[in-house]
Design a protein around this motif. Structure first.
Motif, PDB file in Angstrom:
ATOM      1  N   ASN A 456      14.047  16.831   2.667  1.00  0.00           N
ATOM      2  CA  ASN A 456      14.052  18.195   2.136  1.00  0.00           C
ATOM      3  C   ASN A 456      13.272  18.310   0.828  1.00  0.00           C
ATOM      4  O   ASN A 456      13.451  19.262   0.082  1.00  0.00           O
ATOM      5  N   ASP A 457      12.408  17.321   0.545  1.00  0.00           N
ATOM      6  CA  ASP A 457      11.610  17.324  -0.683  1.00  0.00           C
ATOM      7  C   ASP A 457      10.138  17.555  -0.393  1.00  0.00           C
ATOM      8  O   ASP A 457       9.636  17.206   0.687  1.00  0.00           O
ATOM      9  N   ARG A 458       9.442  18.091  -1.373  1.00  0.00           N
ATOM     10  CA  ARG A 458       7.990  18.252  -1.278  1.00  0.00           C
ATOM     11  C   ARG A 458       7.305  16.901  -1.509  1.00  0.00           C
ATOM     12  O   ARG A 458       7.909  15.934  -1.966  1.00  0.00           O
ATOM     13  N   ALA A 459       6.018  16.861  -1.245  1.00  0.00           N
ATOM     14  CA  ALA A 459       5.251  15.616  -1.283  1.00  0.00           C
ATOM     15  C   ALA A 459       5.253  14.950  -2.654  1.00  0.00           C
ATOM     16  O   ALA A 459       5.118  13.727  -2.754  1.00  0.00           O
ATOM     17  N   TYR A 460       5.436  15.727  -3.720  1.00  0.00           N
ATOM     18  CA  TYR A 460       5.416  15.161  -5.069  1.00  0.00           C
ATOM     19  C   TYR A 460       6.405  14.013  -5.205  1.00  0.00           C
ATOM     20  O   TYR A 460       6.115  12.985  -5.833  1.00  0.00           O
ATOM     21  N   TYR A 461       7.577  14.145  -4.586  1.00  0.00           N
ATOM     22  CA  TYR A 461       8.624  13.135  -4.736  1.00  0.00           C
ATOM     23  C   TYR A 461       8.426  11.927  -3.815  1.00  0.00           C
ATOM     24  O   TYR A 461       9.202  10.970  -3.872  1.00  0.00           O
ATOM     25  N   LEU A 462       7.406  11.955  -2.963  1.00  0.00           N
ATOM     26  CA  LEU A 462       7.120  10.803  -2.115  1.00  0.00           C
ATOM     27  C   LEU A 462       6.506   9.659  -2.906  1.00  0.00           C
ATOM     28  O   LEU A 462       6.524   8.510  -2.467  1.00  0.00           O
ATOM     29  N   SER A 463       5.946   9.938  -4.055  1.00  0.00           N
ATOM     30  CA  SER A 463       5.363   8.890  -4.880  1.00  0.00           C
ATOM     31  C   SER A 463       6.481   8.040  -5.479  1.00  0.00           C
ATOM     32  O   SER A 463       7.417   8.573  -6.081  1.00  0.00           O
ATOM     33  N   PRO A 464       6.430   6.719  -5.314  1.00  0.00           N
ATOM     34  CA  PRO A 464       7.507   5.846  -5.807  1.00  0.00           C
ATOM     35  C   PRO A 464       7.747   5.944  -7.308  1.00  0.00           C
ATOM     36  O   PRO A 464       8.820   5.579  -7.785  1.00  0.00           O
ATOM     37  N   GLY A 465       6.773   6.436  -8.075  1.00  0.00           N
ATOM     38  CA  GLY A 465       6.934   6.526  -9.515  1.00  0.00           C
ATOM     39  C   GLY A 465       7.850   7.645  -9.969  1.00  0.00           C
ATOM     40  O   GLY A 465       8.349   7.624 -11.093  1.00  0.00           O
ATOM     41  N   THR A 466       8.099   8.639  -9.116  1.00  0.00           N
ATOM     42  CA  THR A 466       8.971   9.743  -9.507  1.00  0.00           C
ATOM     43  C   THR A 466      10.421   9.272  -9.538  1.00  0.00           C
ATOM     44  O   THR A 466      10.801   8.355  -8.814  1.00  0.00           O
ATOM     45  N   ARG A 467      11.226   9.927 -10.354  1.00  0.00           N
ATOM     46  CA  ARG A 467      12.618   9.505 -10.492  1.00  0.00           C
ATOM     47  C   ARG A 467      13.516  10.695 -10.806  1.00  0.00           C
ATOM     48  O   ARG A 467      13.124  11.633 -11.489  1.00  0.00           O
ATOM     49  N   ARG A 468      14.722  10.623 -10.286  1.00  0.00           N
ATOM     50  CA  ARG A 468      15.750  11.623 -10.557  1.00  0.00           C
ATOM     51  C   ARG A 468      17.081  10.912 -10.782  1.00  0.00           C
ATOM     52  O   ARG A 468      17.137   9.676 -10.758  1.00  0.00           O
ATOM     53  N   PHE A 469      18.168  11.678 -10.965  1.00  0.00           N
ATOM     54  CA  PHE A 469      19.454  11.041 -11.191  1.00  0.00           C
ATOM     55  C   PHE A 469      20.587  11.909 -10.640  1.00  0.00           C
ATOM     56  O   PHE A 469      20.428  13.106 -10.400  1.00  0.00           O
ATOM     57  N   LEU A 470      21.721  11.265 -10.429  1.00  0.00           N
ATOM     58  CA  LEU A 470      22.931  11.940  -9.984  1.00  0.00           C
ATOM     59  C   LEU A 470      24.115  11.099 -10.444  1.00  0.00           C
ATOM     60  O   LEU A 470      24.008   9.873 -10.536  1.00  0.00           O
ATOM     61  N   ASP A 471      25.238  11.741 -10.754  1.00  0.00           N
ATOM     62  CA  ASP A 471      26.426  11.000 -11.159  1.00  0.00           C
ATOM     63  C   ASP A 471      26.876  10.065 -10.044  1.00  0.00           C
ATOM     64  O   ASP A 471      26.825  10.429  -8.854  1.00  0.00           O
ATOM     65  N   GLU A 472      27.357   8.893 -10.414  1.00  0.00           N
ATOM     66  CA  GLU A 472      27.671   7.836  -9.461  1.00  0.00           C
ATOM     67  C   GLU A 472      28.819   8.178  -8.507  1.00  0.00           C
ATOM     68  O   GLU A 472      28.976   7.529  -7.468  1.00  0.00           O
ATOM     69  N   ASP A 473      29.630   9.179  -8.831  1.00  0.00           N
ATOM     70  CA  ASP A 473      30.712   9.566  -7.931  1.00  0.00           C
ATOM     71  C   ASP A 473      30.401  10.854  -7.163  1.00  0.00           C
ATOM     72  O   ASP A 473      31.292  11.467  -6.577  1.00  0.00           O
ATOM     73  N   HIS A 474      29.115  11.258  -7.157  1.00  0.00           N
ATOM     74  CA  HIS A 474      28.662  12.407  -6.370  1.00  0.00           C
ATOM     75  C   HIS A 474      27.807  11.921  -5.195  1.00  0.00           C
ATOM     76  O   HIS A 474      27.313  10.795  -5.191  1.00  0.00           O
ATOM     77  N   SER A 475      27.613  12.781  -4.233  1.00  0.00           N
ATOM     78  CA  SER A 475      26.787  12.434  -3.074  1.00  0.00           C
ATOM     79  C   SER A 475      26.002  13.655  -2.629  1.00  0.00           C
ATOM     80  O   SER A 475      26.235  14.767  -3.115  1.00  0.00           O
ATOM     81  N   ASP A 476      25.104  13.448  -1.668  1.00  0.00           N
ATOM     82  CA  ASP A 476      24.268  14.554  -1.195  1.00  0.00           C
ATOM     83  C   ASP A 476      23.778  14.228   0.207  1.00  0.00           C
ATOM     84  O   ASP A 476      23.692  13.045   0.601  1.00  0.00           O
ATOM     85  N   CYS A 477      23.418  15.277   0.963  1.00  0.00           N
ATOM     86  CA  CYS A 477      22.925  15.067   2.323  1.00  0.00           C
ATOM     87  C   CYS A 477      21.486  14.564   2.341  1.00  0.00           C
ATOM     88  O   CYS A 477      20.929  14.277   3.404  1.00  0.00           O
ATOM     89  N   THR A 478      20.867  14.435   1.168  1.00  0.00           N
ATOM     90  CA  THR A 478      19.490  13.927   1.102  1.00  0.00           C
ATOM     91  C   THR A 478      19.423  12.522   0.517  1.00  0.00           C
ATOM     92  O   THR A 478      18.336  11.966   0.379  1.00  0.00           O
ATOM     93  N   ILE A 479      20.577  11.911   0.177  1.00  0.00           N
ATOM     94  CA  ILE A 479      20.574  10.605  -0.487  1.00  0.00           C
ATOM     95  C   ILE A 479      21.283   9.567   0.370  1.00  0.00           C
ATOM     96  O   ILE A 479      22.420   9.770   0.815  1.00  0.00           O
ATOM     97  N   GLY A 480      20.603   8.451   0.607  1.00  0.00           N
ATOM     98  CA  GLY A 480      21.179   7.293   1.288  1.00  0.00           C
ATOM     99  C   GLY A 480      20.992   6.070   0.413  1.00  0.00           C
ATOM    100  O   GLY A 480      20.847   6.168  -0.800  1.00  0.00           O
ATOM    101  N   PHE A 481      20.929   4.893   1.031  1.00  0.00           N
ATOM    102  CA  PHE A 481      20.721   3.674   0.240  1.00  0.00           C
ATOM    103  C   PHE A 481      20.304   2.521   1.143  1.00  0.00           C
ATOM    104  O   PHE A 481      20.427   2.581   2.361  1.00  0.00           O
ATOM    105  N   ARG A 482      19.785   1.475   0.519  1.00  0.00           N
ATOM    106  CA  ARG A 482      19.541   0.199   1.181  1.00  0.00           C
ATOM    107  C   ARG A 482      19.914  -0.910   0.201  1.00  0.00           C
ATOM    108  O   ARG A 482      20.003  -0.679  -1.000  1.00  0.00           O
TER     109      ARG A 482
END
Length: 512
Positions: A456-482
């Motif tokens: 659900n993001d535009r191409a700008y955020y596809l670059s690995p250098g971009t960064r965002r944040f969220l509180d560790e006890d929150h979640s979202d339908c656009t965030i997963g992990f490995r």
């Protein structure tokens, strides 16, 4: 007859001599001269040097130097990814994002081991309500996305940073437990039965096992580790035996970004017949996205040309999540299977698009200016085994109880003065910080870094250098992990040495 007996005797003697000559020569200490692994010696046992095995689901990421940070115009105007050259040590990383079926396996294990403790199970459940939107009909995803088999291999979402961290802890224990089963060092049937009847606390935990606080049921091959002096067969092996794998964990921000670029295939490699030769060392390379195999891949999001297929699952523009009917482009209105699209140079899938991913780091806008340039990371909160009762104890989840390293224990150190350095350099003391959460900023000591663009993001955020944040006890339908894992030993992978080694002829030529 006598001639035949003589021939057999000679043959038997020859075989005996061959066996003796082929017997492995015991290593000796270059410090004391004592022989290792000698029943007649001092009993000191040293495992044969071995390389680190690759854990399930992981691929090797050869480390190196790279420019971390922005590669294109900072259109958001946040100025939170100032470019800086850093070095990342080699490590392992999941080939794909953790999928729904993987997380359901985790929940299934919890439900079997903690049968009477529903709170543990509920604490691990992903928040499927993350799909809801006040002005959209996403209710089917609330009901079906996580559990329907059609979505088995789609990335799990609605998982908080804390839940992802706990998944890594669980995965470490299950992988190491299976290694002991496979090697015949623990009795699988007896161990599983004990864990099912232990009320949760008796489940296998790697740290507890290594500290001797988890008494495993020995398997048939445990006798190979018998003490040469006491003749006793131990209950557990030790970490020095080289069989237990390091912890699965969330990747640091620097590791995640480095792995996303996949620069390994940008350096020209030597031909196979040129043994011992290394590839060229190019340190000026820089690309915008994780891919680089196609002609326009360094700057564009399509394969081959401006009309090619999309190389990632992202939102092309307002109201355009997958293209036009009859010519769907990325073919994914929300997430896509974890092995869709092209892998990057390291063989990692979806390091751009699909879902954004949790990183281990605590977020600060100017992290690049503060952190070390080798293995940069913010988030250290050092702990030690709780010895308040005189010995290690296990908690209700079967894990070893840990306590924070206190500031008084740290004040005589030269390399750190506090046990919790999450807010290092925020102010001039631990009580005087600049981040006033909820009043002047949304950043706090529980804000965790999120990397990579999502479906659900535009191409700008596809670059690995971009960064965002969220509180560790929150979640979202656009965030997963490995998950990631530390690499021990040689930095070029198994079969390689650390450092440069020169043969005798080259050494002699240097002396002349």
């Amino acid at each position: 007859m006598q001639k035949l007996l003589k021939q057999n005797a000679v043959l038997l003697l020859s075989v005996s001599l061959l066996v003796v000559s082929c017997a492995p020569k015991k290593d000796k200490s270059s410090v004391t001269g004592w022989t290792y692994n000698d029943p007649q010696g001092n009993g000191f046992r040293v495992a044969k040097a071995k390389e680190q095995a690759t854990g399930p689901g992981l691929v090797f990421v050869q480390g190196g130097t790279f420019t971390m940070g922005a590669t294109q115009e900072d259109v958001m105007g946040e100025w939170n990814n100032v470019p800086r050259r850093v070095t990342v040590a080699s490590f392992y990383m999941d080939e794909t994002e953790v999928a729904n079926v993987h997380y359901r396996e985790y929940l299934f294990w919890i439900s079997r081991v903690f049968q009477e403790d529903t709170a543990v199970y509920n604490h691990a459940l992903p928040d499927t309500l993350c799909w809801r939107s006040a002005l959209a009909y996403n209710e089917p995803y609330v009901e079906y996305y996580f559990r329907h088999p059609a979505y088995n291999f789609y990335p799990v979402v609605g998982v908080t940073w804390k839940q992802a961290h706990d998944f890594c802890l669980w995965r470490t224990d299950r992988v190491n437990e299976e290694i002991l089963f496979e090697k015949g060092l623990t009795n699988k049937k007896a161990e599983l039965q004990k864990q099912m009847q232990g009320g949760g606390q008796e489940n296998f935990n790697t740290k507890a096992y290594l500290l001797g606080e988890y008494q495993a049921t020995p398997g048939k091959n445990m006798k190979e580790f018998k003490d040469p002096i006491t003749k006793q067969t131990p209950t557990n092996i030790s970490f020095e035996d080289g069989l237990i794998l390091p912890d699965y964990r969330l990747p640091t921000e620097a590791e995640w970004e480095f792995a996303a670029y996949g620069y390994v295939n940008q350096n020209p490699q030597p031909r196979k017949k040129e043994k011992g030769k290394r590839g060229e060392e190019l340190v000026a390379n820089k690309q915008v996205y994780p891919w680089s195999e196609n002609v326009n891949g360094l700057r564009y999001t399509r394969h081959g040309s401006m009309q090619g297929e999309f190389l990632a699952n992202f939102k092309r523009g307002s109201g355009d999540n997958m293209g036009v009917a009859g010519g769907l482009n990325d073919r994914a209105p929300i997430t896509a299977p974890v092995k869709s699209f092209l892998p990057n140079g390291f063989g990692l899938y979806n390091m751009a698009g699909n879902v954004s991913e949790w990183c281990a780091d605590v977020y600060r806008p100017l992290s690049s200016e503060d952190m070390d340039d080798f293995n940069p990371y913010r988030g250290n909160r050092w702990q030690k085994v709780d010895m308040s009762t005189g010995k290690p104890e296990r908690d209700s989840l079967g894990r070893i109880k840990m306590v924070d390293v206190t500031d008084s224990e740290s004040n005589n150190r030269r390399n750190y003065q506090r046990g919790n350095v999450i807010n290092e350099l925020d102010g001039d003391s631990s009580s005087q910080v600049f981040y006033d959460y909820g009043k002047t900023t949304l950043i706090n000591d529980h804000s965790r870094v999120v990397k990579g663009g999502s479906w659900n993001d535009r191409a700008y955020y596809l670059s690995p250098g971009t960064r965002r944040f969220l509180d560790e006890d929150h979640s979202d339908c656009t965030i997963g992990f490995r998950c990631a894992m530390t690499r021990y030993g040689s930095q070029e992978g198994n079969g390689s040495r650390t450092g440069n080694w020169f043969d005798k002829r080259r050494q002699n030529s240097r002396k002349m």
